[in-house]
Write an enzyme that holds these catalytic residues in place. Sequence first.
Site, PDB file in Angstrom:
ATOM      1  CG  ASP A   7      -1.584   1.271   1.495  1.00 27.46           C
ATOM      2  OD1 ASP A   7      -2.230   1.779   0.575  1.00 27.46           O
ATOM      3  OD2 ASP A   7      -1.465   1.804   2.623  1.00 27.46           O
ATOM      4  CB  THR A  41      -2.367   2.883  -4.035  1.00 25.25           C
ATOM      5  OG1 THR A  41      -2.825   4.137  -3.521  1.00 25.25           O
ATOM      6  CG2 THR A  41      -2.264   3.003  -5.548  1.00 25.25           C
ATOM      7  N   GLY A  42      -5.356   3.047  -3.259  1.00 27.02           N
ATOM      8  CA  GLY A  42      -6.616   3.654  -3.661  1.00 27.02           C
ATOM      9  C   GLY A  42      -6.399   4.754  -4.676  1.00 27.02           C
ATOM     10  CB  SER A 236      -6.405   2.071   5.648  1.00 28.04           C
ATOM     11  OG  SER A 236      -5.718   3.144   6.251  1.00 28.04           O
TER      12      SER A 236
HETATM   13 CA    CA Z   1      -3.068   3.332   3.141  1.00 26.57          CA
END
Ligand code: CA
Length: 292
Positions: A7, A41-42, A236
Site C-alpha cells: 500500500d 493503492t486507492g 487501512s
Molecule cells: Ca493506506
Amino acid sequence: MKIIAIDLDGTLLNHNSEISKENADAIKEAQGHGVEVVVATGRAEFDVRQVFSKTDINTWVIGANGATIHTPERKLFDSVPLPPNHAEDILEWLERKEFYYEVFSDEAILTPENGRRLLEIELDRLKTANPQTDMKTLYHSMEKQFGQTGFAHVKTYQEIIQSKERLYNILAFSFDEEKRAEGWRRFEGMEELTLVSSGLHNFELEHKEASKGLALQKLARHFGIEMEDTAAIGDSPNDLSMIQMAGKSAAMANGRDPVIEASDFITKSNDDHGVAYAIHRWLKEDSSTHPA
Ligand code: CA
C-alpha cells in the site's frame, strides 16, 4: 515469497508523502531476489507514477482500490469500471449532500470546482463548534488530498456522466463525522458495490468485483504464482482484502485495529521505514527455508 503488494499512503509513504531511501532500497533488494513488487493503492495510476517519478523504482500498479491494474510499462492490464447507472446514482446523492468527491477515470481525477470551498466550510463549522479541534492535522489532511496529480474540475456530476468515460473509483471526503456515517449507511447495503475506506475522513466505492485482494489474485494467476507465495502490507481497511488473501501479511504500526488484527505481524510505522523492515523479515524467512 514471490509477489509483495505494498500500500502507498500510511504504508510506503511517510507523513510527508515521500518514499524513504531505506524503503526504496528494500524494494530494489526484493526485486533483485526475483520478487515481483506491486504497489496496491486507492490512488489513480497516473498519480502513483508521479509519486515514483523521483525514484528509479518501476512496478506493477494496482490502482483505484483494485479497479485497475497497470503493467510497469504503464499499459492497462485489467480494469473493472463502475456500472454507469450506479455511478450516476452515487454522484447525484453525494452532490445533493454537498460532499467533496473525486471520480477516477483513465486520464483524470474528476472533482467539483467548488470542492475546496466545501471542505473549508466544513472546517469552519468544526472550529466554531469545538474551538479545541486540532485544525493543523485537518488542514494537513485536506492539503494531502489536493496534493494528488491529474485533477480536472467539473461544475456538476452530470458532466462526468455525460463524458461517457470509464469510471473506476468514487471517493467521498468529509470532515463531518455524521455526514460520513450517513454516506456509509447509504451505500453499505448495496451488493453491486465495494465500499471501503483508506483514511479517517473518506469512504470509497468501486465495482463489487474490484478490491486490492482480487487484483492481487489476478496478478498471482498471471504470473503462475500460488497465493501462499504472496505477501501484502498495509494500514487501512481498504487493505483488508489483500491482507486476508495473501499468504503472508504485515500491518503498519500506525495501522488501524482491524488491519493489525488480520495481519501475521506488526511492522514499524510509515515514518520508521516499516516497509523495509517487513521486506527484510520476509527475505530472511525465505533464505532460511530455501538456503542458496
Ligand atoms: Ca493506506
